[in-house]
Design an enzyme around this catalytic site. Structure first.
Site, PDB file in Angstrom:
ATOM      1  N   ASP A  55       0.843  -1.203   0.000  1.00  0.00           N
ATOM      2  CA  ASP A  55       0.000   0.000   0.000  1.00  0.00           C
ATOM      3  C   ASP A  55       0.879   1.255   0.000  1.00  0.00           C
ATOM      4  O   ASP A  55       0.366   2.371  -0.025  1.00  0.00           O
ATOM      5  CB  ASP A  55      -1.021  -0.012   1.150  1.00  0.00           C
ATOM      6  CG  ASP A  55      -0.373  -0.020   2.523  1.00  0.00           C
ATOM      7  OD1 ASP A  55       0.870  -0.078   2.612  1.00  0.00           O
ATOM      8  OD2 ASP A  55      -1.129   0.039   3.517  1.00  0.00           O
ATOM      9  N   ASP A  94      -1.267  -6.288  -0.621  1.00  0.00           N
ATOM     10  CA  ASP A  94      -1.372  -5.640   0.695  1.00  0.00           C
ATOM     11  C   ASP A  94      -2.826  -5.222   0.932  1.00  0.00           C
ATOM     12  O   ASP A  94      -3.431  -4.564   0.079  1.00  0.00           O
ATOM     13  CB  ASP A  94      -0.491  -4.378   0.672  1.00  0.00           C
ATOM     14  CG  ASP A  94       0.156  -4.095   2.008  1.00  0.00           C
ATOM     15  OD1 ASP A  94      -0.140  -4.794   2.990  1.00  0.00           O
ATOM     16  OD2 ASP A  94       0.975  -3.157   2.057  1.00  0.00           O
ATOM     17  N   GLU A 193       9.285  -4.011  10.530  1.00  0.00           N
ATOM     18  CA  GLU A 193       9.647  -2.696   9.982  1.00  0.00           C
ATOM     19  C   GLU A 193      10.169  -1.758  11.068  1.00  0.00           C
ATOM     20  O   GLU A 193       9.535  -1.588  12.120  1.00  0.00           O
ATOM     21  CB  GLU A 193       8.427  -2.071   9.268  1.00  0.00           C
ATOM     22  CG  GLU A 193       8.749  -0.667   8.719  1.00  0.00           C
ATOM     23  CD  GLU A 193       7.783  -0.153   7.668  1.00  0.00           C
ATOM     24  OE1 GLU A 193       6.883  -0.896   7.230  1.00  0.00           O
ATOM     25  OE2 GLU A 193       7.950   1.031   7.282  1.00  0.00           O
TER      26      GLU A 193
HETATM   27  O1  KIV Z   1       3.482  -1.103   1.591  1.00  0.00           O
HETATM   28  C1  KIV Z   1       4.642  -1.530   1.537  1.00  0.00           C
HETATM   29  O2  KIV Z   1       5.386  -1.315   0.570  1.00  0.00           O
HETATM   30  C2  KIV Z   1       5.111  -2.299   2.679  1.00  0.00           C
HETATM   31  C3  KIV Z   1       6.555  -2.672   2.727  1.00  0.00           C
HETATM   32  C4  KIV Z   1       7.387  -1.489   3.018  1.00  0.00           C
HETATM   33  C5  KIV Z   1       6.803  -3.777   3.677  1.00  0.00           C
HETATM   34  O3  KIV Z   1       4.358  -2.607   3.535  1.00  0.00           O
END
Ligand code: KIV
Length: 276
Positions: A55, A94, A193
């Site tokens: 996301d 995501d 993270e």
């Molecule tokens: O949204 C994204 O790109 C992420 C990564 C940074 C793990 O969640």
């Protein structure tokens, strides 16, 4: 921790099972975000193991300040583009903010859409204990779930900014408990993270499933970067943990300037670019 390179045993198709095997063998793997067919095809052919339609789409593709406005429809669309290009990589979609927090039932419904319409092989969602029932239900529906703990950008307003997590003893215990909760609920991997490297190492040693670090040091089972950071396509500030492997932004800018100049001075198109 000893590191084994996976190149000799690279699988034809990356699956949640092959990632689990990698952890057992101490073989690292690489995840990269992708949002379209062209880049996904390049990354897949380059051997990137997992393509995450993050996301972060909201930040790097849509130009938003946070990931919060990203919708399920937008994620489904971009996931489908990436999935079309992925011959080997595992494709993870995501789940946007608001698509899994309301109820486990709604979480399953939305995860199913990401798989059915977006062609995702797995979904990712942020959080630990609070979202454990949603993880259990989605996994129960046959969809693999990747967890995400530490700095969880969808909770940016609760966290009070993009800051490193787990720096005090209490915060450390909380992040460890969140990672365990995601793993116990059935997540096949957990993103860690923005946390101290020794905390990420402790989590990696404590949970059975692979960890994937971003700003979490070298001891995770895998690493992830946002493609725009890797390729130098962002403008201005980037976090300390980012390593820029190419400067495509400068190349693209130079190419566009040359094109404008050649159109303006009549140098393009030349005879070989014209039909006869
Ligand atoms: O949204 C994204 O790109 C992420 C990564 C940074 C793990 O969640």
């Amino acid at each position: 921790m000893s590191v084994v390179t996976a190149s000799a045993t690279r699988e034809q198709r990356v699956t949640v099972r092959s990632l689990a095997r990698r952890k057992c063998r101490g073989e690292r793997f690489a995840m990269l975000t992708a949002y379209d067919f062209a880049f996904a095809r390049i990354f897949d052919a380059a051997g990137v193991d997992v393509l995450l339609v993050g996301d972060s789409l909201g930040n790097v593709v849509q130009g938003e300040e946070t990931t919060l406005p990203v919708t399920l429809e937008e994620t489904i669309y971009h996931t489908r583009l990436v999935a079309r290009a992925a011959g080997r990589a595992l494709v993870v979609g995501d789940m946007p903010f608001g698509t899994y927090q309301v109820s486990p039932e709604e979480a399953v419904r939305n995860a199913v859409r990401l798989v059915k319409e977006g062609r995702a092989h797995a979904v990712k969602l942020e959080g630990g204990r609070d979202v454990a029932p949603a993880i259990e239900r989605i996994v129960g529906a046959g969809i693999p779930v990747m967890g995400h703990v530490g700095l969880t950008p969808q909770s940016i307003h609760k966290l009070g900014g993009f800051r490193v997590q787990g720096r005090t003893e209490k915060a450390r215990a909380r992040v460890l408990a969140e990672a365990k909760a995601a793993s116990d609920a059935g997540a096949f991997a957990v993103v860690l993270e923005a946390m101290p490297a020794d905390l990420a190492r402790e989590i990696t040693q404590s949970i059975a499933v692979p960890t994937i670090g971003i700003g979490a040091g070298p001891d995770c089972d895998g690493q992830v970067l946002v493609m725009h950071d890797l390729l130098g396509l962002t403008d201005g500030w980037s976090p300390t943990f980012v390593k820029q492997y190419a400067n495509l932004g400068a190349l693209a800018s130079q190419a566009a300037r040359s094109y404008v100049e050649e159109v303006e001075n009549g140098k393009f198109p030349e005879p070989e670019h014209c039909y006869r």
